[in-house]
Design an enzyme around this catalytic site. Structure first.
Site, PDB file in Angstrom:
ATOM      1  N   GLU A  21      -9.225  -9.740 -16.761  1.00 48.36           N
ATOM      2  CA  GLU A  21     -10.436  -9.810 -15.933  1.00 48.36           C
ATOM      3  C   GLU A  21     -11.572 -10.554 -16.631  1.00 48.36           C
ATOM      4  OE1 GLU A  21     -11.280  -6.186 -13.479  1.00 48.36           O
ATOM      5  OE2 GLU A  21      -9.826  -5.294 -14.837  1.00 48.36           O
ATOM      6  N   SER A 148      -9.520  -5.169 -10.614  1.00 47.60           N
ATOM      7  CA  SER A 148      -9.775  -6.371  -9.802  1.00 47.60           C
ATOM      8  C   SER A 148      -8.607  -6.746  -8.906  1.00 47.60           C
ATOM      9  CB  SER A 148     -10.144  -7.562 -10.702  1.00 47.60           C
ATOM     10  OG  SER A 148     -11.399  -7.361 -11.301  1.00 47.60           O
ATOM     11  N   TYR A 214     -13.739 -11.630  -4.792  1.00 41.84           N
ATOM     12  CA  TYR A 214     -14.536 -12.542  -5.604  1.00 41.84           C
ATOM     13  C   TYR A 214     -14.697 -13.956  -5.046  1.00 41.84           C
ATOM     14  CZ  TYR A 214     -13.676  -8.851  -8.988  1.00 41.84           C
ATOM     15  OH  TYR A 214     -13.606  -7.635  -9.613  1.00 41.84           O
ATOM     16  N   ARG A 253     -18.042   3.557  -9.970  1.00 45.33           N
ATOM     17  CA  ARG A 253     -17.736   3.411  -8.554  1.00 45.33           C
ATOM     18  C   ARG A 253     -16.432   4.129  -8.258  1.00 45.33           C
ATOM     19  NH1 ARG A 253     -16.393  -2.008  -7.734  1.00 45.33           N
ATOM     20  NH2 ARG A 253     -14.447  -1.304  -6.784  1.00 45.33           N
ATOM     21  N   ASP A 255     -13.450   4.386  -5.333  1.00 44.63           N
ATOM     22  CA  ASP A 255     -12.900   3.768  -4.127  1.00 44.63           C
ATOM     23  C   ASP A 255     -12.063   4.782  -3.364  1.00 44.63           C
ATOM     24  OD1 ASP A 255     -14.057   1.412  -4.989  1.00 44.63           O
ATOM     25  OD2 ASP A 255     -12.223   0.699  -5.959  1.00 44.63           O
ATOM     26  N   GLU A 268      -9.242   5.226  -6.786  1.00 46.22           N
ATOM     27  CA  GLU A 268      -9.443   5.016  -8.218  1.00 46.22           C
ATOM     28  C   GLU A 268     -10.922   5.085  -8.571  1.00 46.22           C
ATOM     29  OE1 GLU A 268      -9.415   0.596  -9.482  1.00 46.22           O
ATOM     30  OE2 GLU A 268      -7.895   0.711  -7.900  1.00 46.22           O
ATOM     31  N   ASN A 270     -13.822   3.220 -11.083  1.00 44.99           N
ATOM     32  CA  ASN A 270     -14.178   2.063 -11.906  1.00 44.99           C
ATOM     33  C   ASN A 270     -15.371   2.458 -12.767  1.00 44.99           C
ATOM     34  OD1 ASN A 270     -12.580  -0.407 -10.595  1.00 44.99           O
ATOM     35  ND2 ASN A 270     -13.308   0.921  -8.963  1.00 44.99           N
ATOM     36  N   GLY A 274     -17.853  -4.449 -11.190  1.00 44.18           N
ATOM     37  CA  GLY A 274     -18.381  -5.802 -11.186  1.00 44.18           C
ATOM     38  C   GLY A 274     -19.865  -5.848 -10.901  1.00 44.18           C
TER      39      GLY A 274
END
Length: 308
Positions: A21, A148, A214, A253, A255, A268, A270, A274
């Site tokens: 990443e 990602s 992205y 974060r 999800d 998951e 994070n 990002g």
């Protein structure tokens, strides 16, 4: 917490790194650096290589703002390394980072606590593919310790399963086969124990993959998310519970998805999300009334807190 730029001292913004990443981390790191500088913080860019500890010590930095995505930056490795030299850092500690990065063990913990997550099987060899088929198609295949959406694929049959497992295995020896949830995807940003507004993700792609995250301009982000206030509040509390369960802290974060019946499923955590112009935490923070400069300041404040 009434902090001033002087309280932070000399700040190293760790970005880039050596993971798959890296390119995303470079973009995130530049955005964070610019935001800190606009806020008057004495911040300096550090592309984290194998010599990162020596660079930090030679530069006499007071703390580190971690913007390293993926392995080496989001899995407890850099966190443990920084603790070994006594340098404060942003975000989750070693335990929370390691458990969050490892999707398989994270889901084991959630399942053990009775938190909802899609059914899953760990694939370590070709012999495990039969167990994955028992979950029924379609399935989501993903490396257990990547982010990602790298190496991820939806599969519809045994042939696609084997091909997807082979591809995901290029990134990790442990691969996760996960029950496919057919419904809307949401993400919950967390900042200093506060659940920011929920975002609903909408993409014409099969799922929210790397390109949708992205590159593509076809991804739509709905914030407010469109759910009734009570239902959004329940999902926010679920996300906070899941975040704390793995020992994550500071910012991050979670999800999740809802199935066709509205049942939530955790996907998951994070711990270093990002921070690019396509990123979700800045988007939720903006709706909450926080500028990007205020957001990175608040994240930097987490380096002043003790780690679990």
């Amino acid at each position: 917490m009434n902090t001033t730029a002087a309280d932070f001292g000399k700040v190293a913004v760790l970005f880039g790194g050596l993971s798959a990443e890296r390119e995303v981390s470079l973009k995130s790191g530049r955005a964070v650096l610019d935001g800190l500088l606009r806020g008057g913080v004495d911040a300096h860019p550090i592309d984290a290589g194998h010599d990162v500890l020596a660079v930090l010590q030679a530069g006499a930095f007071d703390r580190a703002f971690i913007v390293l995505h993926g392995r080496g930056g989001e899995d407890g490795v850099i966190q443990g390394a920084l603790e070994s030299i006594g340098m404060p850092y942003t975000g989750s500690g070693v335990q929370g980072s390691a458990l969050s990065m490892d999707k398989f063990r994270c889901k084991l913990l959630w399942a053990g606590l009775g938190l909802p997550t899609p059914a899953f099987v760990l694939l370590e060899s070709e012999a495990d593919l039969a167990a994955a088929q028992a979950l029924d198609f379609p399935l989501m295949i993903k490396p257990a310790r990547e982010g990602s959406s790298i190496g991820m694929a939806r599969v519809e049959n045994a042939g696609e399963l084997e091909a997807a497992w082979n591809e995901a295995s290029k990134y990790d020896s442990e691969v996760l086969a996960e029950q496919w949830i057919d419904g809307p995807e949401y993400t919950e940003s967390i900042l200093q124990d506060e659940a920011l507004p929920l975002i609903r993700l909408e993409t014409p792609h099969t799922f929210y993959d790397y390109d949708a995250k992205y590159i593509a301009n076809t991804t739509r982000y709905h914030c407010p998310c469109g759910l009734p206030g009570e239902e959004e509040g329940e999902l926010q509390q679920l996300a906070l519970k899941a975040f704390k369960a793995v020992g994550a802290s500071g910012w991050g974060r979670v999800d999740m998805m809802l199935d066709r019946n509205g049942k939530p499923y955790l996907l998951e955590v994070n711990t270093v999300p990002g921070m690019t112009d396509h990123s979700l935490v800045p988007m939720a923070a903006k709706v909450r009334g926080l500028s990007f400069e205020q957001l990175v300041w608040r994240i930097l404040e987490t380096s002043l807190e003790s780690k679990q």
